[in-house]
Scaffold this motif. Sequence first.
Motif, PDB file in Angstrom:
ATOM      1  N   ARG A 186     -21.040 -78.768  -8.574  1.00 30.72           N
ATOM      2  CA  ARG A 186     -21.658 -79.497  -9.689  1.00 30.72           C
ATOM      3  C   ARG A 186     -21.493 -81.012  -9.556  1.00 30.72           C
ATOM      4  NH1 ARG A 186     -17.160 -76.765 -12.066  1.00 30.72           N
ATOM      5  NH2 ARG A 186     -15.433 -78.195 -12.484  1.00 30.72           N
ATOM      6  N   ASP A 187     -20.549 -81.454  -8.694  1.00 33.81           N
ATOM      7  CA  ASP A 187     -20.309 -82.887  -8.527  1.00 33.81           C
ATOM      8  C   ASP A 187     -20.998 -83.451  -7.287  1.00 33.81           C
ATOM      9  OD1 ASP A 187     -18.642 -82.862 -10.776  1.00 33.81           O
ATOM     10  OD2 ASP A 187     -16.898 -82.291  -9.574  1.00 33.81           O
TER      11      ASP A 187
ATOM     12  N   ARG B  90     -28.185 -81.230 -23.338  1.00 33.36           N
ATOM     13  CA  ARG B  90     -29.286 -80.325 -22.984  1.00 33.36           C
ATOM     14  C   ARG B  90     -30.259 -80.098 -24.145  1.00 33.36           C
ATOM     15  NH1 ARG B  90     -29.415 -78.366 -18.301  1.00 33.36           N
ATOM     16  NH2 ARG B  90     -30.908 -76.767 -18.900  1.00 33.36           N
TER      17      ARG B  90
ATOM     18  N   HIS C 100     -30.886 -79.795  -6.431  1.00 33.49           N
ATOM     19  CA  HIS C 100     -29.872 -80.727  -6.924  1.00 33.49           C
ATOM     20  C   HIS C 100     -28.795 -79.978  -7.699  1.00 33.49           C
ATOM     21  CE1 HIS C 100     -32.287 -84.320  -5.871  1.00 33.49           C
ATOM     22  NE2 HIS C 100     -33.305 -83.514  -6.095  1.00 33.49           N
ATOM     23  N   ALA C 101     -27.664 -80.641  -7.893  1.00 34.21           N
ATOM     24  CA  ALA C 101     -26.505 -79.986  -8.510  1.00 34.21           C
ATOM     25  C   ALA C 101     -26.858 -79.349  -9.851  1.00 34.21           C
ATOM     26  CB  ALA C 101     -25.367 -81.000  -8.683  1.00 34.21           C
ATOM     27  N   HIS C 102     -27.626 -80.057 -10.685  1.00 34.15           N
ATOM     28  CA  HIS C 102     -27.926 -79.535 -12.016  1.00 34.15           C
ATOM     29  C   HIS C 102     -28.952 -78.402 -11.978  1.00 34.15           C
ATOM     30  CE1 HIS C 102     -31.138 -82.520 -11.435  1.00 34.15           C
ATOM     31  NE2 HIS C 102     -31.853 -81.782 -12.254  1.00 34.15           N
ATOM     32  N   GLU C 103     -29.516 -78.131 -10.809  1.00 35.07           N
ATOM     33  CA  GLU C 103     -30.503 -77.058 -10.665  1.00 35.07           C
ATOM     34  C   GLU C 103     -29.908 -75.786 -10.061  1.00 35.07           C
ATOM     35  OE1 GLU C 103     -34.180 -80.224  -9.947  1.00 35.07           O
ATOM     36  OE2 GLU C 103     -33.164 -79.272  -8.257  1.00 35.07           O
TER      37      GLU C 103
ATOM     38  N   ASN D  46     -33.327 -73.151 -13.449  1.00 36.19           N
ATOM     39  CA  ASN D  46     -33.498 -74.572 -13.136  1.00 36.19           C
ATOM     40  C   ASN D  46     -34.098 -74.753 -11.746  1.00 36.19           C
ATOM     41  OD1 ASN D  46     -32.346 -76.324 -15.367  1.00 36.19           O
ATOM     42  ND2 ASN D  46     -30.647 -74.905 -15.084  1.00 36.19           N
ATOM     43  N   THR D  47     -33.673 -73.911 -10.801  1.00 39.51           N
ATOM     44  CA  THR D  47     -34.245 -73.951  -9.456  1.00 39.51           C
ATOM     45  C   THR D  47     -35.713 -73.556  -9.490  1.00 39.51           C
ATOM     46  OG1 THR D  47     -32.079 -73.258  -8.629  1.00 39.51           O
ATOM     47  CG2 THR D  47     -33.903 -73.185  -7.080  1.00 39.51           C
TER      48      THR D  47
ATOM     49  N   LEU E 240     -21.998 -73.350 -10.478  1.00 35.68           N
ATOM     50  CA  LEU E 240     -21.492 -74.511 -11.211  1.00 35.68           C
ATOM     51  C   LEU E 240     -20.088 -74.278 -11.749  1.00 35.68           C
ATOM     52  CD1 LEU E 240     -24.737 -75.495 -13.166  1.00 35.68           C
ATOM     53  CD2 LEU E 240     -23.843 -76.500 -11.060  1.00 35.68           C
TER      54      LEU E 240
ATOM     55  N   TYR F  89     -30.957 -70.517 -18.031  1.00 29.61           N
ATOM     56  CA  TYR F  89     -29.762 -69.967 -17.378  1.00 29.61           C
ATOM     57  C   TYR F  89     -30.130 -69.391 -16.010  1.00 29.61           C
ATOM     58  CZ  TYR F  89     -31.639 -65.525 -19.155  1.00 29.61           C
ATOM     59  OH  TYR F  89     -32.455 -64.456 -19.435  1.00 29.61           O
TER      60      TYR F  89
END
Length: 468
Positions: A161-162, A406, A176-179, A384-385, A185, A380
Amino acid sequence: MARPRVLLLCSPCMGHLIPFVELARRLATDHGLAATLLFASATSPPSDQYLAVAAAAPDAVDLVALPAPPPEDALPPSARERAEHAVASNVPRIRELARALAADADAPLAALVVDMIGVRARGVAAEMGVPLYMFFTSPWTTLSLLLHLPGIDAARAGEHRDAAEPIRLPGCVPIHAHELPASMLADRSSSMYAGFVSMAKAMKQVDGILVNTSREIEPAAGDGMDGLELPVHPVGPLVWTRPVGDHGCIRWLDQQPRGSVVYVSFGSGGTLTWQQTAELALGLELSQCRFIWAVKRPHQSLANGAFFGTQNGKEDTSLDFLPEGFMEMTRGLGLVTNSWAPQTAILGHPSVGCFVTHCGWNSILESVINGVPMVAWPLYAEQNTNAAMMEVQVGVAVRAKIGVDRFISKEEVASAIRRAMVGEEAKRMRKRASELRDKSVHDLSKDGGSTRALAQIADVWKCSSSRK
């Protein structure tokens, strides 16, 4: 003449059972195989919604319901872990059923097909001497991520996540990390993450993988295996269709202008908080677009609060969570339903112009097969991907901009809907969605690539069965 049998094992996930029913139907009705579908449950009794999906299987498919884990078992915290527990507790029963089926000379057991969670039952296939295939009910991009995860895990330092740099896989949108999926995560020292990596490693121990996608949707499907030597077969998009009959949503749509309606649904599992539900309502009102909203009662803590389905008639069906005056202000403009909505039929109606979706893969495929652009609102799992892929790579979605905590504001709700419904961006998405619909329909036709791929696999199973 013997008719080889395929045993399909589905974990207790609504999003898995829907395509499993369709796969079993096609194997039985189109490819001359007998099909037995085992479907596990995480709740006792199983939800009405979950049972209704299973019941939609045609008579040609034999259904066997597997019991939920014993009530005295401590329930794991996450939905994925609960689903894994439900499968693991049933392995002795699965083995017993497989032995009984293998003894049937008229329908010799030819293969065991599992989902990503059902790979836990791989020992049953080995004992029966039949090939083990996985039916991956999410996109190829997610499958590629999972197959590469052990290598990524070994090469990366720190928490996923970082990470500042996205994960780049052959032919896939940068992730990306948030995806990333929620399990990636989690802290890498946690049992949730360890279980996810363990599952990813086990997935490599199958004889082949069927994926509910196509090369038209994901051109790289099956590529970039980096020496894993695991055959991957795109056999989708397999979507759930069943007769709708006379339904109020369809009658209402019949009265609306072509391409004028926004359909809003977060799938069988997706839930919003009370505050976000109210904000979505205000955004729909602000957009001034016609809409159908398949609404669920808010859940304050879980985005997947209805992951295992809902009990019909056993929940509060009032709409007291909607903003005061909302129903009156949108009367004639919108239709709100908190009962089952025939999603595939709605998306196939000419009055529907876009789909506000949580980006579950089944919902995306239903939108694709009907040529409907999307407003992506992921909640969830791998959603996101999926959202990134549909916007950046496929070009049939706009992503709603997510704010602090969010939260998506009413202004952003209205803006995202307008982007998908009017203007040049909407026109480009409609054109691309229409092209993708035509190609997907061809993929599933008699001479289409996905139909041929499934036929070839069915022939392999038939041949291996006849050599026993």
